[in-house]
Design a protein around this motif. Structure first.
Motif, PDB file in Angstrom:
ATOM      1  N   ARG A 212       0.837  -1.201   0.000  1.00 13.39           N
ATOM      2  CA  ARG A 212       0.000   0.000   0.000  1.00 13.39           C
ATOM      3  C   ARG A 212       0.869   1.246   0.000  1.00 13.39           C
ATOM      4  N   ARG A 213       1.961   1.214   0.747  1.00 15.40           N
ATOM      5  CA  ARG A 213       2.897   2.338   0.731  1.00 15.40           C
ATOM      6  C   ARG A 213       3.427   2.566  -0.681  1.00 15.40           C
TER       7      ARG A 213
ATOM      8  N   ILE B   9      10.081   9.775   9.017  1.00 12.31           N
ATOM      9  CA  ILE B   9      11.277   8.939   9.122  1.00 12.31           C
ATOM     10  C   ILE B   9      11.309   8.416  10.553  1.00 12.31           C
ATOM     11  N   THR B  10      11.087   7.112  10.738  1.00 20.28           N
ATOM     12  CA  THR B  10      10.866   6.604  12.091  1.00 20.28           C
ATOM     13  C   THR B  10      11.362   5.174  12.259  1.00 20.28           C
ATOM     14  N   ALA B  11      11.702   4.845  13.487  1.00 18.77           N
ATOM     15  CA  ALA B  11      12.051   3.469  13.827  1.00 18.77           C
ATOM     16  C   ALA B  11      10.810   2.664  14.173  1.00 18.77           C
ATOM     17  N   PHE B  12       9.635   3.299  14.152  1.00 18.97           N
ATOM     18  CA  PHE B  12       8.393   2.644  14.554  1.00 18.97           C
ATOM     19  C   PHE B  12       7.323   2.769  13.465  1.00 18.97           C
TER      20      PHE B  12
ATOM     21  N   LEU C  12       6.754   7.077   3.994  1.00 18.57           N
ATOM     22  CA  LEU C  12       7.198   6.607   5.301  1.00 18.57           C
ATOM     23  C   LEU C  12       8.503   5.852   5.135  1.00 18.57           C
ATOM     24  N   ILE C  13       9.542   6.290   5.854  1.00 23.57           N
ATOM     25  CA  ILE C  13      10.871   5.676   5.784  1.00 23.57           C
ATOM     26  C   ILE C  13      11.198   5.079   7.144  1.00 23.57           C
ATOM     27  N   THR C  14      11.716   3.866   7.135  1.00 19.90           N
ATOM     28  CA  THR C  14      12.056   3.171   8.368  1.00 19.90           C
ATOM     29  C   THR C  14      13.525   3.382   8.731  1.00 19.90           C
ATOM     30  N   LYS C  15      13.774   3.715   9.999  1.00 25.99           N
ATOM     31  CA  LYS C  15      15.144   3.803  10.508  1.00 25.99           C
ATOM     32  C   LYS C  15      15.633   2.417  10.909  1.00 25.99           C
ATOM     33  N   PRO C  16      16.927   2.131  10.739  1.00 24.45           N
ATOM     34  CA  PRO C  16      17.947   2.957  10.089  1.00 24.45           C
ATOM     35  C   PRO C  16      17.691   3.003   8.584  1.00 24.45           C
TER      36      PRO C  16
ATOM     37  N   ALA D  44      14.955   9.173  -2.639  1.00 25.21           N
ATOM     38  CA  ALA D  44      13.820   8.726  -3.446  1.00 25.21           C
ATOM     39  C   ALA D  44      12.501   9.265  -2.905  1.00 25.21           C
ATOM     40  N   ALA D  45      12.335   9.215  -1.574  1.00 25.85           N
ATOM     41  CA  ALA D  45      11.088   9.698  -0.972  1.00 25.85           C
ATOM     42  C   ALA D  45      10.913  11.198  -1.180  1.00 25.85           C
TER      43      ALA D  45
END
Length: 265
Positions: A15-16, A219-222, A237-241, A249-250
């Motif tokens: 979906r993202r 940009i999150t670890a959660f 939505l980008i996941t850390k690390p 790209a985002a």
């Protein structure tokens, strides 16, 4: 384990991808829904010789390619973001954007991406490079960064400036973020969720969006706090690390659909 159980963990990320590809949650979800309907209607045609995630995205890509590339939407059904995207899409190869998103945002290898978009692996890196160059030429913005970790904030600021954008400021709390946004209205917001004083980046973004519209990248670890299936979800939505290429790209995709960036005519 049933096919449905194998595919379920990958659906939020599909979906993202659909949202990022189309610039719209509703439009992206239509393609995801069509993908699931196709799998349910003909499960025997689902690719069984590859990883389930790869097979899921491959099914999505087949449907996207067959219905989107040459299809003209009814003007009455096209929102502002889609109209902007269509004008910009006319200037670049759709495969380039797909290659960019699949490698940089979804994390597929060059070989897997080649399989998904049905091109030789040798062409994927060229497609990605072409997409980044074209999008960067079409979009320029002033960026607000909401991040309480100094090293991460510096890294993000470097990425933003390397892409040719300006940074309006770096906020470490909700109140500071809102104040900076009011003082110097940004064209893009990059936001963490957990901030220095235990305030929320989500709340900061809500406060900013209550005053004016601006594209946002979390940009999150959660990521599970945002990929809930409830509407609305963040388009980006980008996941850390994170990888620097993922952030690039985002940013490029977020600005691709925004009307306040450089003129497209």
């Amino acid at each position: 384990m049933s096919l449905g159980q194998q595919l379920a963990p990958h659906l939020p990320f599909l979906r993202r991808y659909g949202r990022a590809l189309t610039g719209s949650q509703s439009h992206g979800d239509k393609y995801v829904r069509a993908t699931l309907e196709a799998i349910v209607a003909a499960p025997e045609e689902f690719p069984r010789d590859v990883d389930p995630r790869l097979g899921l995205y491959r099914t999505f890509q087949v449907i996207w390619s067959s219905t989107n590339d040459d299809q003209q939407a009814d003007p009455g059904e096209v929102d502002d973001q889609e109209a902007i995207a269509r004008a910009r899409l006319a200037r670049m190869t759709p495969l380039s954007r797909q290659a960019l998103l699949l490698t940089a945002m979804e994390g597929f290898t060059v070989e897997d991406t080649a399989y998904l978009i049905d091109v030789p692996a040798s062409e994927v890196e060229t497609l990605v490079s072409d997409a980044l160059s074209e999008i960067e030429n079409q979009t320029r913005a002033r960026v607000l960064i909401i991040e309480d970790e100094p090293i991460i904030a510096m890294d993000i600021e470097t990425i933003v400036r390397d892409l040719g954008h300006d940074v309006t400021g770096v906020a470490v709390t909700r109140d500071e973020a809102v104040a900076l946004a009011r003082e110097d209205r940004p064209g893009l917001v990059l936001a963490d969720i957990q901030l220095a004083d235990d305030s929320s980046g989500i709340d900061a973004v809500k406060d900013i969006l209550s005053e004016f519209q601006v594209p946002v990248i979390f940009i999150t670890a959660f990521p599970e706090r945002l990929l809930t299936g409830e509407r609305p979800e963040p388009t980006f939505l980008i996941t850390k690390p994170f990888q620097r290429s993922t952030v690039k790209a985002a940013i490029s995709q977020a600005l691709f659909f925004d009307q306040s960036t450089a003129p497209i005519s």
